[in-house]
Design an enzyme around this catalytic site. Structure first.
Site, PDB file in Angstrom:
ATOM      1  N   ILE A   1      44.090  36.475  40.965  1.00  0.00           N
ATOM      2  CA  ILE A   1      43.950  36.827  42.380  1.00  0.00           C
ATOM      3  C   ILE A   1      45.030  36.049  43.123  1.00  0.00           C
ATOM      4  CG2 ILE A   1      42.426  36.756  44.407  1.00  0.00           C
ATOM      5  CD1 ILE A   1      41.052  38.463  42.384  1.00  0.00           C
TER       6      ILE A   1
ATOM      7  N   SER B   1      47.808  34.070  38.939  1.00  0.00           N
ATOM      8  CA  SER B   1      48.695  35.100  39.485  1.00  0.00           C
ATOM      9  C   SER B   1      50.096  34.591  39.779  1.00  0.00           C
ATOM     10  CB  SER B   1      48.084  35.636  40.786  1.00  0.00           C
ATOM     11  OG  SER B   1      49.013  36.433  41.481  1.00  0.00           O
TER      12      SER B   1
ATOM     13  N   TYR C   1      53.834  39.479  37.824  1.00  0.00           N
ATOM     14  CA  TYR C   1      54.366  40.602  38.603  1.00  0.00           C
ATOM     15  C   TYR C   1      55.854  40.560  38.330  1.00  0.00           C
ATOM     16  CZ  TYR C   1      50.243  41.567  41.560  1.00  0.00           C
ATOM     17  OH  TYR C   1      49.017  41.936  42.044  1.00  0.00           O
TER      18      TYR C   1
ATOM     19  N   THR D   1      51.159  42.833  34.963  1.00  0.00           N
ATOM     20  CA  THR D   1      50.440  43.822  35.771  1.00  0.00           C
ATOM     21  C   THR D   1      51.341  45.023  36.022  1.00  0.00           C
ATOM     22  OG1 THR D   1      49.056  42.137  36.755  1.00  0.00           O
ATOM     23  CG2 THR D   1      49.254  44.203  37.965  1.00  0.00           C
TER      24      THR D   1
ATOM     25  N   ARG E   1      46.412  49.739  52.205  1.00  0.00           N
ATOM     26  CA  ARG E   1      45.235  48.895  52.422  1.00  0.00           C
ATOM     27  C   ARG E   1      44.936  48.755  53.916  1.00  0.00           C
ATOM     28  NH1 ARG E   1      46.612  44.385  48.082  1.00  0.00           N
ATOM     29  NH2 ARG E   1      46.947  45.764  46.291  1.00  0.00           N
TER      30      ARG E   1
ATOM     31  N   LYS F   1      48.183  44.815  32.084  1.00  0.00           N
ATOM     32  CA  LYS F   1      47.011  45.011  32.950  1.00  0.00           C
ATOM     33  C   LYS F   1      47.239  46.200  33.867  1.00  0.00           C
ATOM     34  CE  LYS F   1      44.403  42.445  36.530  1.00  0.00           C
ATOM     35  NZ  LYS F   1      44.861  42.918  37.835  1.00  0.00           N
TER      36      LYS F   1
ATOM     37  N   HIS G   1      42.760  47.538  39.404  1.00  0.00           N
ATOM     38  CA  HIS G   1      43.087  46.530  40.413  1.00  0.00           C
ATOM     39  C   HIS G   1      41.973  46.455  41.473  1.00  0.00           C
ATOM     40  CE1 HIS G   1      46.994  44.343  41.452  1.00  0.00           C
ATOM     41  NE2 HIS G   1      46.216  43.980  42.444  1.00  0.00           N
TER      42      HIS G   1
ATOM     43  N   SER H   1      37.402  45.163  37.119  1.00  0.00           N
ATOM     44  CA  SER H   1      37.153  46.085  38.234  1.00  0.00           C
ATOM     45  C   SER H   1      35.692  46.502  38.269  1.00  0.00           C
ATOM     46  CB  SER H   1      38.059  47.324  38.190  1.00  0.00           C
ATOM     47  OG  SER H   1      39.430  46.934  38.280  1.00  0.00           O
ATOM     48  N   GLY H   2      34.929  45.769  39.068  1.00  0.00           N
ATOM     49  CA  GLY H   2      33.537  46.132  39.313  1.00  0.00           C
ATOM     50  C   GLY H   2      32.507  45.285  38.598  1.00  0.00           C
TER      51      GLY H   2
ATOM     52  N   ARG I   1      36.258  39.516  42.492  1.00  0.00           N
ATOM     53  CA  ARG I   1      35.827  39.144  43.847  1.00  0.00           C
ATOM     54  C   ARG I   1      34.669  38.135  43.956  1.00  0.00           C
ATOM     55  NH1 ARG I   1      37.466  44.920  44.818  1.00  0.00           N
ATOM     56  NH2 ARG I   1      38.994  44.891  46.501  1.00  0.00           N
TER      57      ARG I   1
HETATM   58  C1  FNR Z   1      43.641  41.097  43.155  1.00  0.00           C
HETATM   59  N1  FNR Z   1      44.134  41.532  41.925  1.00  0.00           N
HETATM   60  C2  FNR Z   1      45.328  41.034  41.452  1.00  0.00           C
HETATM   61  N2  FNR Z   1      45.787  41.418  40.224  1.00  0.00           N
HETATM   62  C3  FNR Z   1      46.926  40.899  39.723  1.00  0.00           C
HETATM   63  O1  FNR Z   1      47.312  41.271  38.621  1.00  0.00           O
HETATM   64  N3  FNR Z   1      47.633  39.970  40.449  1.00  0.00           N
HETATM   65  C4  FNR Z   1      47.247  39.547  41.669  1.00  0.00           C
HETATM   66  O2  FNR Z   1      47.889  38.706  42.283  1.00  0.00           O
HETATM   67  C5  FNR Z   1      46.067  40.105  42.219  1.00  0.00           C
HETATM   68  N4  FNR Z   1      45.622  39.738  43.458  1.00  0.00           N
HETATM   69  C6  FNR Z   1      44.414  40.188  43.917  1.00  0.00           C
HETATM   70  C7  FNR Z   1      43.928  39.738  45.143  1.00  0.00           C
HETATM   71  C8  FNR Z   1      42.656  40.128  45.573  1.00  0.00           C
HETATM   72  C9  FNR Z   1      42.122  39.596  46.870  1.00  0.00           C
HETATM   73  C10 FNR Z   1      41.872  41.000  44.786  1.00  0.00           C
HETATM   74  C11 FNR Z   1      40.482  41.399  45.217  1.00  0.00           C
HETATM   75  C12 FNR Z   1      42.361  41.481  43.602  1.00  0.00           C
HETATM   76  C13 FNR Z   1      43.317  42.390  41.063  1.00  0.00           C
HETATM   77  C14 FNR Z   1      42.387  41.556  40.198  1.00  0.00           C
HETATM   78  O3  FNR Z   1      43.084  40.880  39.193  1.00  0.00           O
HETATM   79  C15 FNR Z   1      41.326  42.440  39.505  1.00  0.00           C
HETATM   80  O4  FNR Z   1      41.951  43.509  38.868  1.00  0.00           O
HETATM   81  C16 FNR Z   1      40.313  42.961  40.526  1.00  0.00           C
HETATM   82  O5  FNR Z   1      39.921  41.926  41.402  1.00  0.00           O
HETATM   83  C17 FNR Z   1      39.094  43.558  39.846  1.00  0.00           C
HETATM   84  O6  FNR Z   1      38.236  44.142  40.782  1.00  0.00           O
HETATM   85  P1  FNR Z   1      36.890  43.446  41.308  1.00  0.00           P
HETATM   86  O7  FNR Z   1      35.969  43.348  40.147  1.00  0.00           O
HETATM   87  O8  FNR Z   1      37.287  42.109  41.861  1.00  0.00           O
HETATM   88  O9  FNR Z   1      36.402  44.368  42.381  1.00  0.00           O
END
Ligand code: FNR
Length: 387
Positions: free
Chosen positions: A94, A122, A144, A170, A179, A255, A279, A315-316, A338
């Site tokens: 994140i 991240s 990234y 990713t 968004r 990913k 994501h 995711s979820g 989250r």
């Molecule tokens: C992310 N995600 C994400 N993925 C990634 O590869 N690099 C990143 O920097 C981020 N940053 C990021 C910020 C925020 C605020 C969120 C909510 C998500 C995606 C993250 O790794 C993951 O795929 C999701 O959060 C999965 O979904 P849920 O389960 O959190 O809803």
């Protein structure tokens, strides 16, 4: 046990015990920018909702006579690509956690370590990866891939030197999705909380700048513009994975894979595995729920297929049963997103520990009552088949 015993003493926990409760508390307590950044997904956010709903379509069939109710009868640990985990869970990468809480990524990495799991850190962290590594036990690096390939290579080599156990590329973010919550608040979270810390500390990136970013507003503005020109790389293809494998001896996962053909392509190019993920619904609104995409990817490249690759899912995931369902459908482990981010916003490191402990305790008891003694026992037979 500790959680229950605290309750017996009459103590009420300071934070909610569920993912939904943590989200509600965060909505009330965090700044609108921080909450919107975390909770927000792409467009109508229907894929984000579908991710969660998909888990509810599966039902576990408990086998309570198997004698797994005693804690000593169970072992939730597993090893994924050489990294030992006390349970089949990692924290998802994140970015920009400085917007959520000043303790940010080091607090998350150290909380994950306390619970015996690993953090995926991240590229868009608010803290340079070396500082996160200093607070972490096992951690993986999420890349990234910058458009300037020498910067990409430098990131990967820094991560390896700093002790990362794997690189997670990713693939679903050549740019940010649509968004509305961030747009309505009129901010680019990356910039607000230094989501470019890994760039500003990177020797190759700095060599691209006329002046070091510390030299005042003008120099910093140039650095930000240079970063903007580099961040989304529209040209990363499966074949690039082969080059990445030459830069590092670490295992590589991709990913953001949802289609079996894409999974085959990246594994054939040299990836050791994939993370099935959309994501968190933040990129393509209307995309398939990650869990619904999992069985096809597992059949194409998973452990029992001829390719024998590692498949993870995010995711979820919101509770212990979700982890069991993901494992039953073929994931080796899940990435949790989250819920712990809300915990971080509410109470810093202690909030992350709390959110992770709740999920792991829920998982442990779900396994116990379902008659499951180990991760290896969780297969399709655990789920009911609805005719
Ligand atoms: C992310 N995600 C994400 N993925 C990634 O590869 N690099 C990143 O920097 C981020 N940053 C990021 C910020 C925020 C605020 C969120 C909510 C998500 C995606 C993250 O790794 C993951 O795929 C999701 O959060 C999965 O979904 P849920 O389960 O959190 O809803």
């Amino acid at each position: 046990n500790e959680i229950y015993l605290a309750g017996l003493g009459g103590a009420r926990p300071e934070l909610p015990m569920t993912a939904a409760g943590l989200e509600d508390a965060a909505r009330a307590q965090l700044s609108p920018e921080a909450f919107g950044y975390v909770a927000g997904s792409a467009s109508t956010e229907r894929t984000a909702r579908a991710n969660v709903a998909a888990f509810g379509e599966h039902r576990i069939v408990p086998r309570m006579w198997r004698g797994t109710a005693k804690a000593s009868a169970r072992d939730l640990s597993t090893t994924v690509l050489g990294t030992h985990l006390a349970a089949p869970v990692l924290t998802a990468p994140i970015g920009v956690l400085g917007l959520v809480h000043p303790d940010a990524e080091p607090a998350v990495a150290s909380a994950a370590t306390e619970l015996g799991i690993a953090a995926v850190v991240s590229t868009a962290a608010s803290t340079p990866m070396e500082e996160v590594a200093a607070a972490a036990g096992d951690w993986w690096y999420q890349l990234y891939w910058p458009a300037d390939e020498e910067v990409a290579r430098s990131f990967v080599q820094r991560a390896e030197v700093a002790g990362a156990g794997a690189v997670v590329v990713t693939a679903d973010t050549p740019g940010m999705g649509w968004r509305p919550r961030d747009l309505e608040l009129g901010h680019l979270p990356f910039l607000k909380a230094q989501g470019i810390a890994n760039y500003l500390t990177d020797p190759v990136f700095r060599s691209r700048l006329a002046a070091p970013p510390e030299e005042g507003d003008q120099a910093m503005q140039t650095a930000v513009l240079t970063w903007l020109g580099m961040f989304g790389n529209h040209t990363v293809r499966p074949a690039d994975i082969a080059r990445l494998k030459e830069w590092t001896s670490l295992p590589v996962l991709v990913k953001g894979v949802l289609h079996p053909d894409d999974a085959r392509a990246v594994v054939d190019a040299g990836a050791d595995g994939v993370v099935v993920s959309n994501h968190g619904g933040r990129q393509v609104d209307g995309a398939v729920a990650a869990l619904d995409a999992l069985p096809g990817v597992v059949a194409a490249i998973g452990r029992d297929s001829s390719r024998g690759a590692t498949v993870l899912l995010d995711s979820g995931v919101r509770c212990g049963a979700d982890v069991v369902v993901a494992l039953a459908l073929g994931a080796e482990a899940v990435l949790l997103g989250r819920p712990w981010v809300y915990g971080l916003g509410l109470a810093g490191r202690a909030g992350v520990v709390h959110a992770l402990r709740c999920l792991l305790a829920d998982l442990d008891l779900t396994m116990a009552m379902a008659g499951l003694a180990s991760v290896a026992e969780v297969d399709r037979s655990v789920l009911s088949v609805r005719g």
